[in-house]
Motif scaffolding. Structure first.
Motif, PDB file in Angstrom:
ATOM      1  N   LEU A 135       0.839  -1.210   0.000  1.00 34.28           N
ATOM      2  CA  LEU A 135       0.000   0.000   0.000  1.00 34.28           C
ATOM      3  C   LEU A 135       0.875   1.262   0.000  1.00 34.28           C
ATOM      4  N   ALA A 139       1.449   2.778  -5.739  1.00 32.25           N
ATOM      5  CA  ALA A 139       0.362   1.860  -6.108  1.00 32.25           C
ATOM      6  C   ALA A 139      -1.004   2.520  -6.002  1.00 32.25           C
ATOM      7  N   PHE A 140      -1.039   3.762  -5.588  1.00 31.97           N
ATOM      8  CA  PHE A 140      -2.332   4.442  -5.427  1.00 31.97           C
ATOM      9  C   PHE A 140      -2.661   5.214  -6.699  1.00 31.97           C
ATOM     10  N   ASN A 146     -10.122  11.370  -5.843  1.00 32.32           N
ATOM     11  CA  ASN A 146      -9.225  11.220  -4.695  1.00 32.32           C
ATOM     12  C   ASN A 146      -7.933  12.022  -4.791  1.00 32.32           C
ATOM     13  N   ALA A 172     -16.103   6.853   2.051  1.00 32.15           N
ATOM     14  CA  ALA A 172     -16.905   5.655   2.302  1.00 32.15           C
ATOM     15  C   ALA A 172     -16.008   4.420   2.328  1.00 32.15           C
ATOM     16  N   THR A 173     -16.583   3.343   2.781  1.00 30.61           N
ATOM     17  CA  THR A 173     -15.793   2.109   2.924  1.00 30.61           C
ATOM     18  C   THR A 173     -15.194   1.649   1.585  1.00 30.61           C
ATOM     19  N   GLN A 175     -12.716   2.839  -0.200  1.00 33.66           N
ATOM     20  CA  GLN A 175     -12.335   3.828  -1.226  1.00 33.66           C
ATOM     21  C   GLN A 175     -10.874   4.255  -1.100  1.00 33.66           C
ATOM     22  N   GLY A 176     -10.101   3.607  -0.232  1.00 35.32           N
ATOM     23  CA  GLY A 176      -8.660   3.876  -0.239  1.00 35.32           C
ATOM     24  C   GLY A 176      -8.101   4.643   0.940  1.00 35.32           C
ATOM     25  N   LYS A 177      -8.860   4.780   2.032  1.00 39.52           N
ATOM     26  CA  LYS A 177      -8.345   5.542   3.182  1.00 39.52           C
ATOM     27  C   LYS A 177      -7.169   4.808   3.837  1.00 39.52           C
ATOM     28  N   THR A 178      -7.375   3.520   4.088  1.00 38.30           N
ATOM     29  CA  THR A 178      -6.304   2.739   4.720  1.00 38.30           C
ATOM     30  C   THR A 178      -5.082   2.716   3.815  1.00 38.30           C
ATOM     31  N   ASP A 235     -10.151   4.226  10.962  1.00 39.36           N
ATOM     32  CA  ASP A 235     -11.520   3.947  11.426  1.00 39.36           C
ATOM     33  C   ASP A 235     -11.862   4.654  12.724  1.00 39.36           C
ATOM     34  N   LYS A 308      -3.742  -2.614 -11.206  1.00 40.46           N
ATOM     35  CA  LYS A 308      -3.639  -3.880 -10.454  1.00 40.46           C
ATOM     36  C   LYS A 308      -3.218  -5.007 -11.392  1.00 40.46           C
ATOM     37  N   ILE A 333     -13.862   0.159  -4.146  1.00 41.33           N
ATOM     38  CA  ILE A 333     -12.666  -0.351  -4.818  1.00 41.33           C
ATOM     39  C   ILE A 333     -12.263  -1.715  -4.261  1.00 41.33           C
ATOM     40  N   VAL A 337     -11.384  -4.630  -6.827  1.00 33.82           N
ATOM     41  CA  VAL A 337     -10.091  -5.311  -6.882  1.00 33.82           C
ATOM     42  C   VAL A 337     -10.257  -6.781  -6.484  1.00 33.82           C
TER      43      VAL A 337
END
Ligand code: ATP
Length: 467
Positions: A135, A139-140, A146, A172-173, A175-178, A235, A308, A333, A337
């Motif tokens: 991550l 790779a983003f 975004n 939202a869940t 979508q790439g925050k982590t 989170d 990817k 996403i 993926v």
């Protein structure tokens, strides 16, 4: 488990593991797949246990590889119906840690606080345990949705003195925050190899806090938290209740900000929308920069899939499959993926070409979960426009063929495209009885087989409604 069964399972695992090694590359494989130990198969329910040495690695593997592992095992062993990934009972193999004065922490050494508190440059375990090596910013993939959040994240990692802190990533869940949190960690480490960084979820933070409290370890806990150069908390919406843990986080934020340290939080909602969080903490969370990650549009979804895919080179996936996945898997996403990975894994394990048919066949769960919710009202409107009849005819009692047939088609489509029951559909069509709806559905099914015009009409309506 009998010896022969254990040997067979070990042989199967060796094959599966090798396949995954090719797929994932050496680094990911040796970090996450190799440590897996295979338990037995529960004969009653077909569940195979897979064990990992730590809670963190079990969660990580479960999130990223559960579907692949399950699929591979199902193919290798027909009796396996599901795999259950869990921590090996009694095993926790994180490196032993010492406090700065050389004492061991009083808890079991597997705590996230303790893990992250090591000197990164020396032990290297933040990069190998805390942060997912895949991550990174490289790779983003960015697009309109975004790019602002990604720029803010890059600045947080790179500049000498952060221009804003905290950075609060909202989206939202899936979508790439982590992903961005980990990327900040990697980039920061690259720029400051001896930095002390800490990544955890808010939930984990709460658990650590309570453990430290119970073990009379609050002084060490506070000292650890305040020693980080970069704090990444994921989170944050889960930091609910527990006023004392919130207060500790608040003091930590204040202490780190006072020293110009960097703080990044991620959540699925804006700070003001966090439930049960005390106002002083809310104001700290929103005092820096709140950067939004919007839902990816189709262009970004395609770009992400292509990026990817480059990991699987020389394997290629036909363009119509990429287009299909990007168009249909729209919720997030992670699913997008996941769908691609599942498809490729299945094709490789069964020696088939990746094709549109295979995608439609193998991704039914993801595809149906992503299907747009179509309402009966929408169906009635579309059918009326198509047959050029008035909307009121959907509920009227008129029995002229020119209105009866469209009404039946609309009932049929309501059954096919919505989860509504026959009686519910009947109510939406002027309070008709459920037997009328059943009759309409059967009739249209039958007509579609016998009458090419009717089949053409229904196909065209389906296309309009599903586009
Ligand atoms: N822009 C992107 N480029 C490449 N990969 C992405 C991008 N956005 C998301 N992903 C991938 O999608 C998956 C889900 O992303 P991630 O876990 O970061 O989501 P999240 O927003 O933190 O979700 P949650 O709120 O559920 O924790 C990850 O595999 C991540 O690498």
């Amino acid at each position: 488990m009998e010896d022969s069964e254990a040997v067979n399972l070990a042989a199967d695992w060796s094959d599966i593991s090798q396949g995954l090694r090719k797929d994932l590359g050496h680094q990911l494989h040796s970090q996450w797949i190799k440590p897996i130990q295979v338990g037995g198969i529960n004969k009653e329910n077909g569940t195979l246990d897979l064990f990992l040495p730590t809670e963190f690695s079990a969660t990580w593997v479960k999130d990223r590889f559960h579907d692949r592992l399950q699929l591979a095992w199902k193919i290798a062993r027909s009796e396996v119906r599901s795999v259950n990934i869990q921590v090996h009972p009694g095993r926790r193999q994180l490196p032993e840690l010492r406090l700065d004065d050389g004492r061991r922490p009083a808890n079991d050494g597997a705590s996230a606080i303790a893990v992250a508190a090591g000197t990164i440059g020396e032990a290297g375990f933040t990069s190998s345990v805390g942060l997912d090596p895949s991550l990174t910013f490289a790779a983003f993939v960015t697009g309109e949705a975004n790019v602002l959040a990604c720029n803010a994240a890059q600045r947080m990692a790179a500049t000498e003195q952060p221009q804003f802190s905290p950075l609060y990533l909202k989206g939202a869940t899936g979508q790439g925050k982590t992903h961005l949190l980990h990327a900040i960690g990697h980039a920061f480490l690259q720029a400051h190899p001896r930095a002390r960084i800490f990544y955890c979820s808010a939930e984990r933070f709460m658990v650590e806090f309570v453990q430290a409290l119970k073990a009379n370890q609050m002084i060490e806990f506070k000292a650890r938290l305040r020693s980080f150069d970069l704090l990444l908390v994921d989170d944050i919406q889960f930091i609910i209740g527990k006023a004392s843990a919130q207060e500790e986080l608040l003091y930590t934020i204040d202490a780190l900000l006072a020293e110009g340290k960097r703080l990044v939080f991620a959540a699925d909602r804006a700070p003001q929308a966090l439930d049960g969080v005390e106002p002083r903490l809310l104001s700290r969370l929103s005092m820096g920069l709140v950067a939004d990650i919007q839902a990816a549009d189709i262009e970004l979804r395609k770009k992400i899939l292509e990026s990817k895919l480059s990991r699987f080179a020389p394997l290629s996936v036909p363009e119509d499959v990429i287009e299909f996945l990007a168009r249909t898997i729209t919720r997030n996403i992670r699913e997008l993926v996941g769908g691609l990975n599942k498809l490729i894994a299945y094709a490789q394990l069964t020696g088939q070409e990746v094709s549109l048919n295979l995608a439609q066949e193998q991704l039914t769960d993801i595809l149906s979960a992503n299907r747009r919710r179509i309402t009966i009202d929408e169906i009635q409107r579309t059918v009326c426009q198509f047959y050029r009849i008035d909307r009121s005819e959907m509920s009227s009692k008129r029995r002229a063929r020119a209105v009866v047939r469209p009404r039946q088609v609309a009932m049929y489509l309501s059954k096919v495209l919505t989860p509504r029951s026959y009686p519910e559909i009947g109510r939406k069509f002027g309070g008709r009885d459920h037997s009328t709806v059943i009759h309409a559905v059967r009739l249209i099914e039958d007509l579609r087989e016998r009458d090419a015009d009717m089949d053409g009409d229904v196909r065209s309506l389906l296309r309009q409604l599903e586009s």
